[in-house]
Design a protein around this motif. Structure first.
Motif, mmCIF file in Angstrom:
data_model
loop_
_atom_site.group_PDB
_atom_site.id
_atom_site.type_symbol
_atom_site.label_atom_id
_atom_site.label_comp_id
_atom_site.label_asym_id
_atom_site.label_seq_id
_atom_site.Cartn_x
_atom_site.Cartn_y
_atom_site.Cartn_z
ATOM 1 N N ASN A 169 35.119 36.064 43.959
ATOM 2 C CA ASN A 169 35.830 35.112 43.092
ATOM 3 C C ASN A 169 36.045 35.704 41.703
ATOM 4 O O ASN A 169 37.119 35.571 41.126
ATOM 5 C CB ASN A 169 35.051 33.795 42.972
ATOM 6 C CG ASN A 169 35.152 32.991 44.249
ATOM 7 O OD1 ASN A 169 36.211 32.993 44.891
ATOM 8 N ND2 ASN A 169 34.076 32.330 44.632
ATOM 9 N N ALA A 170 35.004 36.363 41.203
ATOM 10 C CA ALA A 170 35.035 36.849 39.813
ATOM 11 C C ALA A 170 36.170 37.834 39.544
ATOM 12 O O ALA A 170 36.766 37.816 38.463
ATOM 13 C CB ALA A 170 33.693 37.482 39.465
ATOM 14 N N ILE A 171 36.493 38.686 40.526
ATOM 15 C CA ILE A 171 37.530 39.695 40.273
ATOM 16 C C ILE A 171 38.891 39.070 39.937
ATOM 17 O O ILE A 171 39.729 39.737 39.353
ATOM 18 C CB ILE A 171 37.691 40.702 41.455
ATOM 19 C CG1 ILE A 171 37.876 39.971 42.769
ATOM 20 C CG2 ILE A 171 36.543 41.682 41.496
ATOM 21 C CD1 ILE A 171 38.221 40.906 43.935
ATOM 22 N N PHE A 172 39.079 37.800 40.296
ATOM 23 C CA PHE A 172 40.361 37.140 40.000
ATOM 24 C C PHE A 172 40.340 36.431 38.641
ATOM 25 O O PHE A 172 41.306 35.774 38.265
ATOM 26 C CB PHE A 172 40.726 36.147 41.103
ATOM 27 C CG PHE A 172 40.992 36.826 42.427
ATOM 28 C CD1 PHE A 172 42.194 37.499 42.651
ATOM 29 C CD2 PHE A 172 40.035 36.835 43.428
ATOM 30 C CE1 PHE A 172 42.433 38.154 43.850
ATOM 31 C CE2 PHE A 172 40.261 37.485 44.641
ATOM 32 C CZ PHE A 172 41.461 38.147 44.848
ATOM 33 N N GLY A 192 44.890 42.478 35.901
ATOM 34 C CA GLY A 192 45.760 42.622 37.068
ATOM 35 C C GLY A 192 45.603 41.545 38.132
ATOM 36 O O GLY A 192 46.591 40.902 38.517
ATOM 37 N N LEU A 193 44.381 41.323 38.601
ATOM 38 C CA LEU A 193 44.196 40.374 39.707
ATOM 39 C C LEU A 193 44.329 38.923 39.247
ATOM 40 O O LEU A 193 44.766 38.053 40.011
ATOM 41 C CB LEU A 193 42.843 40.601 40.392
ATOM 42 C CG LEU A 193 42.746 41.860 41.258
ATOM 43 C CD1 LEU A 193 41.333 42.005 41.835
ATOM 44 C CD2 LEU A 193 43.773 41.833 42.388
ATOM 45 N N TYR A 194 43.975 38.660 37.999
ATOM 46 C CA TYR A 194 44.158 37.311 37.443
ATOM 47 C C TYR A 194 45.651 36.951 37.477
ATOM 48 O O TYR A 194 46.047 35.881 37.944
ATOM 49 C CB TYR A 194 43.626 37.282 35.999
ATOM 50 C CG TYR A 194 43.965 36.038 35.225
ATOM 51 C CD1 TYR A 194 43.284 34.846 35.461
ATOM 52 C CD2 TYR A 194 44.967 36.040 34.246
ATOM 53 C CE1 TYR A 194 43.592 33.696 34.750
ATOM 54 C CE2 TYR A 194 45.285 34.900 33.535
ATOM 55 C CZ TYR A 194 44.595 33.732 33.784
ATOM 56 O OH TYR A 194 44.909 32.597 33.088
ATOM 57 N N ILE A 195 46.460 37.906 37.021
ATOM 58 C CA ILE A 195 47.909 37.687 37.011
ATOM 59 C C ILE A 195 48.444 37.572 38.433
ATOM 60 O O ILE A 195 49.225 36.671 38.755
ATOM 61 C CB ILE A 195 48.598 38.859 36.282
ATOM 62 C CG1 ILE A 195 48.255 38.798 34.806
ATOM 63 C CG2 ILE A 195 50.094 38.845 36.500
ATOM 64 C CD1 ILE A 195 48.578 40.062 34.070
ATOM 65 N N THR A 196 48.009 38.490 39.284
ATOM 66 C CA THR A 196 48.476 38.517 40.668
ATOM 67 C C THR A 196 48.260 37.166 41.348
ATOM 68 O O THR A 196 49.163 36.611 41.969
ATOM 69 C CB THR A 196 47.724 39.633 41.431
ATOM 70 O OG1 THR A 196 48.029 40.863 40.780
ATOM 71 C CG2 THR A 196 48.117 39.700 42.875
ATOM 72 N N LYS A 197 47.031 36.634 41.213
ATOM 73 C CA LYS A 197 46.692 35.362 41.851
ATOM 74 C C LYS A 197 47.569 34.237 41.293
ATOM 75 O O LYS A 197 48.145 33.448 42.054
ATOM 76 C CB LYS A 197 45.221 35.050 41.598
ATOM 77 C CG LYS A 197 44.712 33.772 42.211
ATOM 78 C CD LYS A 197 43.199 33.706 42.069
ATOM 79 C CE LYS A 197 42.611 32.523 42.789
ATOM 80 N NZ LYS A 197 42.789 31.274 42.076
ATOM 81 N N ASN A 198 47.705 34.194 39.967
ATOM 82 C CA ASN A 198 48.488 33.122 39.348
ATOM 83 C C ASN A 198 49.969 33.210 39.690
ATOM 84 O O ASN A 198 50.607 32.188 39.953
ATOM 85 C CB ASN A 198 48.293 33.141 37.828
ATOM 86 C CG ASN A 198 47.011 32.446 37.441
ATOM 87 O OD1 ASN A 198 46.963 31.227 37.372
ATOM 88 N ND2 ASN A 198 45.948 33.216 37.262
ATOM 89 N N LEU A 199 50.526 34.420 39.671
ATOM 90 C CA LEU A 199 51.951 34.568 40.000
ATOM 91 C C LEU A 199 52.201 34.160 41.447
ATOM 92 O O LEU A 199 53.193 33.496 41.754
ATOM 93 C CB LEU A 199 52.418 36.008 39.761
ATOM 94 C CG LEU A 199 52.427 36.501 38.306
ATOM 95 C CD1 LEU A 199 53.013 37.908 38.237
ATOM 96 C CD2 LEU A 199 53.192 35.556 37.391
ATOM 97 N N LEU A 200 51.293 34.552 42.346
ATOM 98 C CA LEU A 200 51.464 34.183 43.755
ATOM 99 C C LEU A 200 51.452 32.675 43.919
ATOM 100 O O LEU A 200 52.266 32.104 44.653
ATOM 101 C CB LEU A 200 50.363 34.806 44.606
ATOM 102 C CG LEU A 200 50.569 36.275 44.966
ATOM 103 C CD1 LEU A 200 49.294 36.877 45.546
ATOM 104 C CD2 LEU A 200 51.719 36.423 45.968
#
Ligand SMILES: Nc1ncnc2c1ncn2[C@@H]1O[C@H](COP(=O)(O)OP(=O)(O)OP(=O)(O)O)[C@@H](O)[C@H]1O
Ligand SMILES: [Mg+2]
Length: 241
Positions: A169-172, A192-200
């Motif tokens: 969970n933390a990596i996002f 990177g992964l925070y953005i990736t998750k939110n954009l998806l």
């Protein structure tokens, strides 16, 4: 709040300074030694400058995306997107920074998705960049594209390193980076992964992570709605109303 801001500014300054220092260094070396450098060497230096500029562009894109996500602004424009084309173009961009990495792309679906082209591109670049960056004793990144009834399914797999389940969970989360020796050798700001998750999520998609230890690998899978399915649903709704 202030601590987070300070940390953000300090990581960001570092992330900006490293490629800029390299661009300045290589351009100055070229200028100072123009006559003694052969074409091959000049080409090599120019290539490094292109890579470092690309890194800066990715960073600026990420920071802009974070501020948009955090302000709740939603400028998503959904259109029909050719996934194979989007993946190939993201591979070409990331390959500039990692010329030694071999990106293997297996295609099992040709179905287009309903997505925002720029956001989709940013998602792919972040995932491919991670897979190329966080790798040990392996020069291979495997990408595959298939689909189920409703979604296009893209997996990105890298080898030689794994992620402990407790970090799944933390990596996002914003700024989170796993504290391994790679943290200092592999540059990053944890965005990177925070953005990736939110954009998806803005595009009606999602992301999952898997990892294993023997042999070590990490695999990120994203799901995005298929264009035909979304269109059929919309027509059905119109028919009903
Ligand atoms: N493919 C991967 N393999 C192994 N570890 C990964 C992978 N992707 C992400 N991680 C781990 O998750 C952390 C968060 O990734 P994220 O992309 O959000 O940040 P970053 O790569 O450190 O920085 P940035 O993407 O902002 O340049 C990374 O620091 C790394 O520890
Ligand atoms: Mg990253």
């Amino acid at each position: 709040m202030n601590n987070i801001k300070e940390e953000f500014i300090s990581t960001l300054s570092h992330e900006i300074r490293t490629p800029l220092t390299s661009i300045k260094g290589f351009s100055k070396t070229m200028l100072d030694n123009w006559d003694s450098l052969d074409d091959e060497q000049k080409k090599k230096f120019l290539n490094i400058m292109v890579c470092q500029s690309q890194r800066l562009i990715n960073l600026v894109e990420n920071v802009l995306n974070v501020s948009k996500i955090d302000s709740g602004a939603n400028d998503t424009v959904l259109t029909k997107v050719d996934v194979i084309n989007a993946i190939n173009s993201a591979i070409a961009m990331v390959k500039m920074n990692y010329p030694d990495i071999d990106f293997e792309f297996s295609i099992y679906s040709k179905e287009p998705v309903l997505a925002d082209f720029n956001k989709f591109q940013q998602v792919l670049i972040n995932l491919f960049d991670n897979a190329a960056k966080y790798t040990k004793n392996s020069k291979k990144v495997q990408i595959s594209l298939k689909n189920n009834k409703n979604n296009a399914i893209i997996t990105v797999k890298n080898f030689g390193i794994s992620i402990d389940e407790k970090y799944f969970n933390a990596i996002f989360e914003k700024f989170f980076r796993i504290d391994t020796y790679l943290k200092s050798t592999a540059q990053g700001s944890g965005l990177g992964l925070y953005i990736t998750k939110n954009l998806l999520e803005l595009m009606g998609g999602r992301i999952e992570v898997k990892s294993g230890d023997s042999p070590k690998y990490c695999e990120f899978t994203i799901y995005l709605p298929l264009y035909e399915v979304e269109n059929a649903t919309k027509s059905a709704l119109r028919f009903h109303n």
